[in-house]
Design a protein around this motif. Structure first.
Motif, mmCIF file in Angstrom:
data_model
loop_
_atom_site.group_PDB
_atom_site.id
_atom_site.type_symbol
_atom_site.label_atom_id
_atom_site.label_comp_id
_atom_site.label_asym_id
_atom_site.label_seq_id
_atom_site.Cartn_x
_atom_site.Cartn_y
_atom_site.Cartn_z
ATOM 1 N N SER A 1 0.815 -1.218 0.000
ATOM 2 C CA SER A 1 0.000 0.000 0.000
ATOM 3 C C SER A 1 0.849 1.269 0.000
ATOM 4 C CB SER A 1 -0.943 0.009 1.211
ATOM 5 O OG SER A 1 -0.199 0.012 2.437
ATOM 6 N N GLY A 2 2.020 1.218 0.612
ATOM 7 C CA GLY A 2 2.867 2.399 0.648
ATOM 8 C C GLY A 2 3.317 2.861 -0.724
ATOM 9 N N PHE A 3 3.391 1.915 -1.678
ATOM 10 C CA PHE A 3 3.860 2.267 -3.015
ATOM 11 C C PHE A 3 2.761 2.898 -3.865
ATOM 12 C CE2 PHE A 3 6.693 -1.068 -1.507
ATOM 13 C CZ PHE A 3 7.921 -0.465 -1.714
ATOM 14 N N SER A 4 1.525 2.918 -3.363
ATOM 15 C CA SER A 4 0.454 3.635 -4.046
ATOM 16 C C SER A 4 0.229 5.000 -3.407
ATOM 17 C CB SER A 4 -0.849 2.817 -3.987
ATOM 18 O OG SER A 4 -1.303 2.677 -2.649
ATOM 19 N N ASN A 5 1.065 5.347 -2.462
ATOM 20 C CA ASN A 5 0.951 6.620 -1.758
ATOM 21 C C ASN A 5 1.576 7.736 -2.593
ATOM 22 O OD1 ASN A 5 2.134 8.746 0.211
ATOM 23 N ND2 ASN A 5 0.617 7.675 1.443
ATOM 24 N N GLY A 6 0.801 8.787 -2.859
ATOM 25 C CA GLY A 6 1.289 9.882 -3.699
ATOM 26 C C GLY A 6 2.498 10.582 -3.134
ATOM 27 N N THR A 7 2.566 10.692 -1.818
ATOM 28 C CA THR A 7 3.697 11.381 -1.196
ATOM 29 C C THR A 7 5.002 10.645 -1.446
ATOM 30 O OG1 THR A 7 2.224 12.227 0.523
ATOM 31 C CG2 THR A 7 4.575 12.296 0.968
ATOM 32 N N VAL A 8 4.953 9.324 -1.429
ATOM 33 C CA VAL A 8 6.155 8.526 -1.682
ATOM 34 C C VAL A 8 6.690 8.811 -3.084
ATOM 35 C CG1 VAL A 8 7.026 6.168 -1.950
ATOM 36 C CG2 VAL A 8 5.519 6.731 -0.036
ATOM 37 N N TRP A 9 5.784 8.923 -4.047
ATOM 38 C CA TRP A 9 6.219 9.211 -5.418
ATOM 39 C C TRP A 9 6.676 10.659 -5.570
ATOM 40 C CZ3 TRP A 9 7.546 5.818 -8.926
ATOM 41 C CH2 TRP A 9 7.102 4.516 -8.761
ATOM 42 N N LEU A 10 6.092 11.555 -4.785
ATOM 43 C CA LEU A 10 6.561 12.940 -4.796
ATOM 44 C C LEU A 10 8.012 13.003 -4.328
ATOM 45 C CD1 LEU A 10 6.179 16.006 -5.015
ATOM 46 C CD2 LEU A 10 5.124 15.965 -2.749
ATOM 47 N N ILE A 11 8.334 12.241 -3.299
ATOM 48 C CA ILE A 11 9.714 12.188 -2.813
ATOM 49 C C ILE A 11 10.646 11.678 -3.912
ATOM 50 C CG2 ILE A 11 11.265 11.115 -1.138
ATOM 51 C CD1 ILE A 11 8.827 10.871 0.742
ATOM 52 N N PHE A 12 10.216 10.607 -4.576
ATOM 53 C CA PHE A 12 11.031 10.006 -5.638
ATOM 54 C C PHE A 12 11.309 11.021 -6.749
ATOM 55 C CE2 PHE A 12 11.105 7.902 -9.816
ATOM 56 C CZ PHE A 12 12.194 7.065 -9.657
ATOM 57 N N ILE A 13 10.263 11.724 -7.194
ATOM 58 C CA ILE A 13 10.432 12.665 -8.300
ATOM 59 C C ILE A 13 11.261 13.871 -7.869
ATOM 60 C CG2 ILE A 13 9.209 14.173 -9.912
ATOM 61 C CD1 ILE A 13 6.886 12.149 -9.777
ATOM 62 N N ALA A 14 11.128 14.266 -6.605
ATOM 63 C CA ALA A 14 11.921 15.398 -6.122
ATOM 64 C C ALA A 14 13.418 15.094 -6.211
ATOM 65 C CB ALA A 14 11.522 15.733 -4.689
ATOM 66 N N PHE A 15 13.782 13.822 -6.080
ATOM 67 C CA PHE A 15 15.184 13.454 -6.250
ATOM 68 C C PHE A 15 15.626 13.678 -7.696
ATOM 69 C CE2 PHE A 15 14.920 11.645 -2.100
ATOM 70 C CZ PHE A 15 16.221 11.567 -1.643
ATOM 71 N N MET A 16 14.683 13.599 -8.631
ATOM 72 C CA MET A 16 15.023 13.886 -10.024
ATOM 73 C C MET A 16 15.297 15.379 -10.233
ATOM 74 S SD MET A 16 15.170 10.959 -11.184
ATOM 75 C CE MET A 16 14.755 9.411 -10.371
ATOM 76 N N PHE A 17 14.606 16.238 -9.450
ATOM 77 C CA PHE A 17 14.933 17.664 -9.470
ATOM 78 C C PHE A 17 16.390 17.864 -9.043
ATOM 79 C CE2 PHE A 17 10.335 18.450 -9.383
ATOM 80 C CZ PHE A 17 10.239 19.554 -10.202
ATOM 81 N N ALA A 18 16.760 17.184 -7.967
ATOM 82 C CA ALA A 18 18.136 17.286 -7.486
ATOM 83 C C ALA A 18 19.121 16.826 -8.559
ATOM 84 C CB ALA A 18 18.309 16.457 -6.218
ATOM 85 N N LEU A 19 18.760 15.746 -9.259
ATOM 86 C CA LEU A 19 19.618 15.247 -10.334
ATOM 87 C C LEU A 19 19.734 16.274 -11.447
ATOM 88 C CD1 LEU A 19 21.216 12.873 -11.552
ATOM 89 C CD2 LEU A 19 19.059 12.036 -12.523
ATOM 90 N N GLY A 20 18.620 16.954 -11.755
ATOM 91 C CA GLY A 20 18.642 17.987 -12.787
ATOM 92 C C GLY A 20 19.565 19.139 -12.425
ATOM 93 N N TYR A 21 19.522 19.583 -11.171
ATOM 94 C CA TYR A 21 20.428 20.639 -10.709
ATOM 95 C C TYR A 21 21.880 20.208 -10.854
ATOM 96 C CZ TYR A 21 17.192 24.038 -8.670
ATOM 97 O OH TYR A 21 16.261 25.020 -8.480
ATOM 98 N N GLU A 22 22.140 18.938 -10.534
ATOM 99 C CA GLU A 22 23.512 18.439 -10.585
ATOM 100 C C GLU A 22 23.999 18.296 -12.022
ATOM 101 O OE1 GLU A 22 25.982 14.354 -9.476
ATOM 102 O OE2 GLU A 22 24.016 14.706 -8.567
ATOM 103 N N LYS A 23 23.189 17.653 -12.873
ATOM 104 C CA LYS A 23 23.625 17.378 -14.247
ATOM 105 C C LYS A 23 23.787 18.654 -15.070
ATOM 106 C CE LYS A 23 22.376 14.172 -16.949
ATOM 107 N NZ LYS A 23 23.690 13.557 -17.229
#
Length: 476
Positions: A87-109
């Motif tokens: 059930s935790g993997f259907s939680n929107g907040t969990v996916w928001l955290i995951f995508i926010a790490f992609m923002f960090a990757l974008g800043y770095e790259k």
């Protein structure tokens, strides 16, 4: 502590709790689930294996033993048990955290994070105090889009600022207090403040929001969080470089070489690129929607839109996304922790706990109870080496304790507990992700780190209580 002991201790704790008599008023399966949960928390504190693996093992064991009923007290079917575990993997907040790490990757790259930091040093860095503010503003600009303060401060800010002290002959072994100690402490203290100031500035904030919604039925949006903590966060943010300058003063008051060095680094980077501009535009786009989207566009939907645009405009590639081990690790970790925290409510453990706490809190004023709960919640972080583990172990428990008090303003209580998570990272050399990095730099001796952690912890908590509680009560 050797690995075998660290690996065995969570198991021993779990078995010990399970062997105790089931408390009156609690179903046996609820107590058995709590035993599994206690073992997981001990594992998260000690980390004999990666934390995400501990979370996976915890939900797997609970699902195997069918400890979380879909319709209490009827035991779950095998299908219901695995649906809870996932059930935790259907939680929107969990996916928001995951995508926010992609923002960090974008800043770095794209190099945008480095360019922002260097530009601020170039403009503000002529004096050591100004250099402190340059470091602080760099972190603040990145914080809304980088939920890992380790990636933001330890991975982006630290690699830049570590080059500055040697310009003045300040190294861990030679006059660290000349300038290096000051810069390192400002960087750490600032990232703790910005981790509280923005919901998306610290990954455990987002985990806490999910736990708050499941435990108290209160949904907190990005804007609500920011408005609630803004007076405290802005005061502390502006004060940190100056307080550090007074309480841990550098002996080098001028830093004229730092802007020259930053200018050379910027020249080497060349003119701003299309990808940097695109990344800046997408970050601004996401921030505007998080602030103004409200109920029309969910915050996780906004993050997915931004991710799609990052891929379309080739800010990051699909291979970059697949290769981001930290993001996938966090997804597995938080997906299991959300389910584990939810299990405490589904088994009835939290209701039982609330009934027990209510008697002990009777007779005290609401403000006294609120302050006491926040102080204990904050101070107990001394024993945690992870804010995530802190949230997992205590957020639902403290919310339930507060809910047991008649008349308690649960929205304010939830905000107080949630927004305190970032600033508690100042307490110890292991309290939050960047702490070991700055401690390991060698510029801040252990005795200074513990002393400053206590002093700034008292200041942070004092301002948080004196300003935060009246403000949050006023706007609620």
């Amino acid at each position: 502590m050797k690995l075998p002991v660290k690996a065995l201790l969570p198991v021993v704790v779990g078995l010990f709790v399970a062997a105790l008599p089931v408390p009156a008023g609690l179903q046996p399966y609820a107590w058995q689930y709590f035993a599994v949960f206690a073992a997981v928390v001990v594992g998260l504190v000690l980390e004999p294996i990666p934390a995400a693996a501990i979370g996976v093992m915890g939900v797997t064991l609970a699902a195997l033993l069918r400890l979380v009923p879909a319709k209490p007290p009827t035991p779950p079917t095998a299908g219901e048990a695995i649906r809870w575990a996932l059930s935790g993997f259907s939680n929107g907040t969990v996916w928001l955290i995951f995508i926010a790490f992609m923002f960090a990757l974008g800043y770095e790259k794209t190099g945008l994070g480095r360019r922002i930091s260097l530009s601020l040093i170039k403009v503000l860095g002529k004096k050591t105090l100004g250099l402190g503010y340059a470091v602080a503003f760099a972190d603040c600009i990145l914080a809304p889009f980088m939920p890992s303060n380790t990636a933001r401060s330890g991975g982006t800010i630290f690699p830049i600022i570590k080059n500055i002290p040697p310009l003045y002959g300040s190294t861990p072994d030679n006059e660290p207090r000349r300038i290096g100690s000051y810069i390192m402490w400002v960087a750490l203290a600032t990232t703790c403040v910005t981790s509280s100031l923005f919901l998306t500035g610290l990954a455990p904030n987002l985990l806490a929001v999910s736990v708050i919604e499941k435990t108290a039925g209160i949904r907190l949006e990005w804007t609500q969080w920011f408005i609630a903590i803004a007076p405290v966060g802005i005061i502390l943010f502006l004060a940190v470089p100056f307080l550090s300058y007074i309480l841990y003063p550098p002996t080098q008051k001028e830093s004229a070489d730092a802007p020259i060095w930053a200018d050379k680094e910027l020249t080497a980077m060349g003119p701003i690129t299309r990808k940097e501009l695109t990344m800046a535009g997408l970050a601004l786009f996401a921030l505007v929607l998080w602030i103004s989207g409200g109920k029309a566009i969910d915050s996780t939907t906004t993050a997915f839109i931004a991710l799609c645009l990052m891929l379309l405009f080739k800010v990051i590639s699909w291979d970059d996304l697949l290769a981001n081990k930290q993001a996938w690790n966090v997804l597995m970790w938080f997906g299991t922790l959300v389910a584990l925290a939810d299990g405490l409510a589904k088994t009835g453990f939290l209701t039982w706990f609330a009934n027990g706490v209510a008697a002990h809190l009777a007779g005290y004023s609401l403000t006294t109870v609120m302050v006491a709960l926040v102080v204990v919640f904050f101070a107990i972080h001394y024993i945690f080496a992870s804010v995530t583990a802190h949230v997992t172990a205590l957020m639902a428990v403290f919310l339930t304790a507060a809910a047991a008090v008649p008349g308690m303003n649960m929205k304010v209580m939830a905000l107080m507990l949630g927004t305190s998570l970032g600033i508690m990272g100042i307490l110890t050399p292991f309290a939050t992700g960047p702490s070991p990095i700055y401690y390991g730099s060698g510029y801040i001796p252990a005795k200074d780190f513990w002393r400053l952690g206590f002093i700034f912890g008292v200041i942070f908590l004092g301002v948080f209580l004196a300003v935060g509680i009246p403000w949050m009560l006023a706007i609620s």
